[in-house]
Design a protein around this motif. Structure first.
Motif, PDB file in Angstrom:
ATOM      1  N   UNK A  17       8.056  -2.368   6.591  1.00  0.00           N
ATOM      2  CA  UNK A  17       6.751  -3.026   6.487  1.00  0.00           C
ATOM      3  C   UNK A  17       6.919  -4.455   5.963  1.00  0.00           C
ATOM      4  N   UNK A  18       7.815  -4.632   5.031  1.00  0.00           N
ATOM      5  CA  UNK A  18       8.060  -5.968   4.464  1.00  0.00           C
ATOM      6  C   UNK A  18       8.648  -6.917   5.514  1.00  0.00           C
ATOM      7  N   UNK A  19       9.551  -6.398   6.351  1.00  0.00           N
ATOM      8  CA  UNK A  19      10.124  -7.217   7.421  1.00  0.00           C
ATOM      9  C   UNK A  19       9.057  -7.591   8.444  1.00  0.00           C
ATOM     10  N   UNK A  20       8.121  -6.693   8.677  1.00  0.00           N
ATOM     11  CA  UNK A  20       7.008  -6.990   9.587  1.00  0.00           C
ATOM     12  C   UNK A  20       6.159  -8.110   8.998  1.00  0.00           C
ATOM     13  N   UNK A  21       5.869  -8.041   7.698  1.00  0.00           N
ATOM     14  CA  UNK A  21       5.121  -9.117   7.032  1.00  0.00           C
ATOM     15  C   UNK A  21       5.833 -10.452   7.224  1.00  0.00           C
ATOM     16  N   UNK A  22       7.139 -10.446   6.997  1.00  0.00           N
ATOM     17  CA  UNK A  22       7.925 -11.674   7.127  1.00  0.00           C
ATOM     18  C   UNK A  22       7.876 -12.206   8.566  1.00  0.00           C
ATOM     19  N   UNK A  23       8.044 -11.314   9.544  1.00  0.00           N
ATOM     20  CA  UNK A  23       8.044 -11.732  10.951  1.00  0.00           C
ATOM     21  C   UNK A  23       6.691 -12.292  11.385  1.00  0.00           C
ATOM     22  N   UNK A  24       5.614 -11.751  10.817  1.00  0.00           N
ATOM     23  CA  UNK A  24       4.266 -12.213  11.159  1.00  0.00           C
ATOM     24  C   UNK A  24       3.811 -13.371  10.271  1.00  0.00           C
ATOM     25  N   UNK A  25       4.687 -13.764   9.329  1.00  0.00           N
ATOM     26  CA  UNK A  25       4.403 -14.850   8.399  1.00  0.00           C
ATOM     27  C   UNK A  25       3.118 -14.596   7.612  1.00  0.00           C
ATOM     28  N   UNK A  26       2.995 -13.351   7.116  1.00  0.00           N
ATOM     29  CA  UNK A  26       1.873 -13.023   6.247  1.00  0.00           C
ATOM     30  C   UNK A  26       2.412 -12.676   4.865  1.00  0.00           C
ATOM     31  N   UNK A  27       1.571 -12.835   3.865  1.00  0.00           N
ATOM     32  CA  UNK A  27       1.980 -12.606   2.488  1.00  0.00           C
ATOM     33  C   UNK A  27       2.356 -11.147   2.257  1.00  0.00           C
ATOM     34  N   UNK A  28       3.388 -10.921   1.474  1.00  0.00           N
ATOM     35  CA  UNK A  28       3.869  -9.568   1.193  1.00  0.00           C
ATOM     36  C   UNK A  28       2.817  -8.751   0.452  1.00  0.00           C
ATOM     37  N   UNK A  29       1.887  -9.409  -0.208  1.00  0.00           N
ATOM     38  CA  UNK A  29       0.817  -8.684  -0.897  1.00  0.00           C
ATOM     39  C   UNK A  29      -0.067  -7.919   0.091  1.00  0.00           C
ATOM     40  N   UNK A  30       0.043  -8.234   1.380  1.00  0.00           N
ATOM     41  CA  UNK A  30      -0.736  -7.546   2.414  1.00  0.00           C
ATOM     42  C   UNK A  30       0.068  -6.416   3.076  1.00  0.00           C
ATOM     43  N   UNK A  31       1.149  -6.009   2.434  1.00  0.00           N
ATOM     44  CA  UNK A  31       2.017  -4.965   2.978  1.00  0.00           C
ATOM     45  C   UNK A  31       1.253  -3.662   3.249  1.00  0.00           C
ATOM     46  N   UNK A  32       0.297  -3.323   2.393  1.00  0.00           N
ATOM     47  CA  UNK A  32      -0.494  -2.105   2.604  1.00  0.00           C
ATOM     48  C   UNK A  32      -1.275  -2.167   3.906  1.00  0.00           C
ATOM     49  N   UNK A  33      -1.707  -3.356   4.290  1.00  0.00           N
ATOM     50  CA  UNK A  33      -2.413  -3.531   5.555  1.00  0.00           C
ATOM     51  C   UNK A  33      -1.491  -3.217   6.735  1.00  0.00           C
ATOM     52  N   UNK A  34      -0.220  -3.531   6.575  1.00  0.00           N
ATOM     53  CA  UNK A  34       0.756  -3.226   7.630  1.00  0.00           C
ATOM     54  C   UNK A  34       0.867  -1.717   7.807  1.00  0.00           C
ATOM     55  N   UNK A  35       0.887  -0.971   6.712  1.00  0.00           N
ATOM     56  CA  UNK A  35       0.943   0.490   6.805  1.00  0.00           C
ATOM     57  C   UNK A  35      -0.284   1.036   7.530  1.00  0.00           C
ATOM     58  N   UNK A  36      -1.444   0.479   7.259  1.00  0.00           N
ATOM     59  CA  UNK A  36      -2.671   0.904   7.944  1.00  0.00           C
ATOM     60  C   UNK A  36      -2.595   0.559   9.430  1.00  0.00           C
TER      61      UNK A  36
END
Length: 92
Positions: A17-36
């Motif tokens: 999920x963290x790598x997805x945040x990085x690839x999408x250039x979004x803040x890691x604080x939004x990691x929970x949104x990636x899980x959703x």
């Protein structure tokens, strides 16, 4: 969340999920949104004849394998040193 971009990323290679945040250039604080978003992606992929799979998180200290996506601490040894889950796509 950018569902189609997430799907495209995990179709290329397994990602956390963290790598997805990085690839999408979004803040890691939004990691929970990636899980959703990954839960939604699972349904979209199923309609396309594909399946979202997860290699489970593993405690780096004792090797305990978790069932949930984002654990906080190992129930076996209490370590917080955890290899995160990786998500990938497989064709049915």
């Amino acid at each position: 969340m950018q569902l189609e971009r997430i799907i495209a990323l995990i179709e290329e290679r397994p990602l956390t999920a963290r790598e997805i945040c990085h690839a999408l250039e979004i803040d890691i604080s939004r990691e929970k949104e990636v899980y959703e978003a990954l839960k939604k992606a699972s349904k979209v992929l199923k309609r396309k004849g594909k399946m979202l799979l997860m290699s489970p998180p593993v405690c780096k200290k004792c090797g305990f394998e978790f069932e949930k996506m984002n654990p906080g601490r190992c129930p076996k040894c209490r370590s917080e040193w955890i290899e995160p889950a990786r998500f990938f796509v497989e064709v049915l």
